[in-house]
Design an enzyme around this catalytic site. Structure first.
Site, mmCIF file in Angstrom:
data_model
loop_
_atom_site.group_PDB
_atom_site.id
_atom_site.type_symbol
_atom_site.label_atom_id
_atom_site.label_comp_id
_atom_site.label_asym_id
_atom_site.label_seq_id
_atom_site.Cartn_x
_atom_site.Cartn_y
_atom_site.Cartn_z
ATOM 1 N N SER A 380 0.815 -1.223 0.000
ATOM 2 C CA SER A 380 0.000 0.000 0.000
ATOM 3 C C SER A 380 0.845 1.268 0.000
ATOM 4 O O SER A 380 0.441 2.306 0.511
ATOM 5 C CB SER A 380 -0.948 0.007 1.210
ATOM 6 O OG SER A 380 -1.767 -1.144 1.203
ATOM 7 N N ARG A 381 2.035 1.186 -0.569
ATOM 8 C CA ARG A 381 2.945 2.333 -0.685
ATOM 9 C C ARG A 381 3.394 2.877 0.683
ATOM 10 O O ARG A 381 3.836 4.005 0.788
ATOM 11 C CB ARG A 381 2.298 3.475 -1.505
ATOM 12 C CG ARG A 381 2.105 3.116 -2.983
ATOM 13 C CD ARG A 381 3.445 2.891 -3.645
ATOM 14 N NE ARG A 381 3.357 2.596 -5.059
ATOM 15 C CZ ARG A 381 3.293 1.361 -5.569
ATOM 16 N NH1 ARG A 381 3.273 0.324 -4.764
ATOM 17 N NH2 ARG A 381 3.260 1.178 -6.861
#
Length: 403
Positions: A380-381
């Site tokens: 999710s970065r």
């Protein structure tokens, strides 16, 4: 009847067909390897040989491993959980042999890989005929066994839900999103691919402050060693960004040749664009990106030339043809044609008498680090970033940065 000119691959809704397609690609690379073996004695490590070696290296260092993982982590365990009776007995006998074959082929590949690396860079022409023959024979027999026994069993036993599960696992391993719904797919085809939608979710590892060593060069050495063991393709390739007096940055890929407590070293033409920019502004930024490990390392600092002795040592360790090329090329300068370049090379070769001398405009640069950041991709970065900053007293400050 019409025949498509494009060799299209099946989609992951047909995972067994995808695995068969992988086998077909392996067979093509094995044929390239055999063609290369026949090519080298007559032509040496010419452009065709280097390209062939690079193609085989790329496939067996990356895609082939994914294929093995598809089988070891998904296909075979799913079959083992589903098979009963005679099918279970066949698997009991077959699976240990398949896993042992994977290990043997990996061992065979390590022998061939070291030779292909030298051919790919034009530094050697040696390729073991016996090692190639063994590798080809092992892989061919292995694939035939899977196609005759494993694939038909999977097609017969797996439900549509299991096929979907297998296909999605294979997609995830390659960092691909699940297939879009028909309406969305139609829209994508009509509108083209939106670059903003291209993303890969990372999740192989994490990085904590306690995971890193106290000195950034020691930490780099640890990660570089892990990249080599993971067979990252060209782990020694790095981007070098420089800025000249005009304030405009430029970057290019070069190969690191040495790193130690003094810094990170590469070699080039001092009169090239990067050489001129470094003369105007002796600071640069390096970037290593190791996709297979979902890692990058950013290094910033001042740049100095290596000593003449160091430059000599590396220059004379290079193949003679590379030495001649360094002399013949006025790097980054305009030239009318490839033919003119070849004429320059021939003239330098004739004048050298087989013993080229390092020109004064060619040598090494060493970036002395002042800031080193280690980046580990996360889901999710929400990535991990640990940065080392050089302090006035020569010590290093270590801290976490937000992604």
């Amino acid at each position: 009847m019409s025949t498509s000119l494009i060799d299209t691959a099946p989609d992951f809704g047909q995972p067994i067909a995808v695995l068969k397609h992988c086998h077909d690609r392996i067979r093509k690379q094995l044929q390239t390897l055999q063609n290369l073996l026949a090519h080298l004695p007559q032509h040496g490590a010419d452009e065709q040989a280097r390209q062939a070696a690079q193609a085989v290296l790329k496939y067996f260092s990356n895609a082939a491993h994914l294929h093995h993982e598809d089988e070891e982590q998904n296909l075979l365990p799913m079959l083992d959980a589903t098979a009963r009776g005679e099918d279970a007995a066949v698997l009991h006998d077959l699976v240990p042999r398949i896993l042992a074959q994977h290990q043997q082929m990996d061992a065979d590949w390590h022998i061939i890989k070291s030779q292909l690396n030298k051919i790919a860079t034009g530094t050697d022409t040696a390729l073991s005929a016996s090692a190639v023959a063994q590798f080809v024979a092992d892989y061919t027999a292995h694939m035939e066994q899977e196609e005759q026994k494993i694939a038909p069993m999977a097609k017969r036993l797996f439900s549509p839900a299991q096929m979907q599960e297998l296909g999605e696992a294979m997609q995830a391993r390659r960092g691909l999103a699940p297939a879009a719904a028909p309406q969305a797919a139609a829209k994508a085809v009509a509108a083209g691919v939106d670059i903003a939608d291209l993303r890969l979710d990372y999740g192989r590892a994490s990085l904590d402050e306690t995971d890193t060593l106290d000195h950034p060069v020691d930490q780099f050495a640890k990660w570089f060693d892990e990249a080599m063991k993971a067979e990252v393709l060209e782990a020694n390739a790095m981007s070098v960004a420089t800025v000249g007096a005009d304030g405009k940055p430029t970057s290019r890929i070069v190969l690191i040749k040495q790193y130690d407590a003094r810094g990170f070293t590469w070699y080039t033409n001092y009169e090239s664009q990067k050489g001129r920019q470094l003369a105007q502004n002796p600071h640069a930024a390096l970037l290593f990106f190791w996709r297979e490990l979902e890692r990058q390392v950013r290094i910033e600092g001042r740049v100095e030339k290596t000593s003449a002795e160091e430059s000599d040592k590396y220059f004379y360790s290079r193949p003679v043809k590379s030495q001649l090329a360094a002399i013949a090329s006025q790097q980054s300068e305009h030239i009318d044609s490839r033919n003119a370049m070849e004429q320059n090379y021939a003239a330098v070769e004739a004048a050298s008498g087989g013993q080229p001398q390092r020109p004064p405009h060619w040598g090494g640069y060493r970036l002395v680090p002042e800031r080193v950041e280690f980046w580990q991709g996360r889901r999710s970065r929400f990535h991990d970033r640990i940065v080392f900053t050089l302090q006035a007293d020569g010590s290093w400050k270590k801290e976490r940065l937000q992604p």
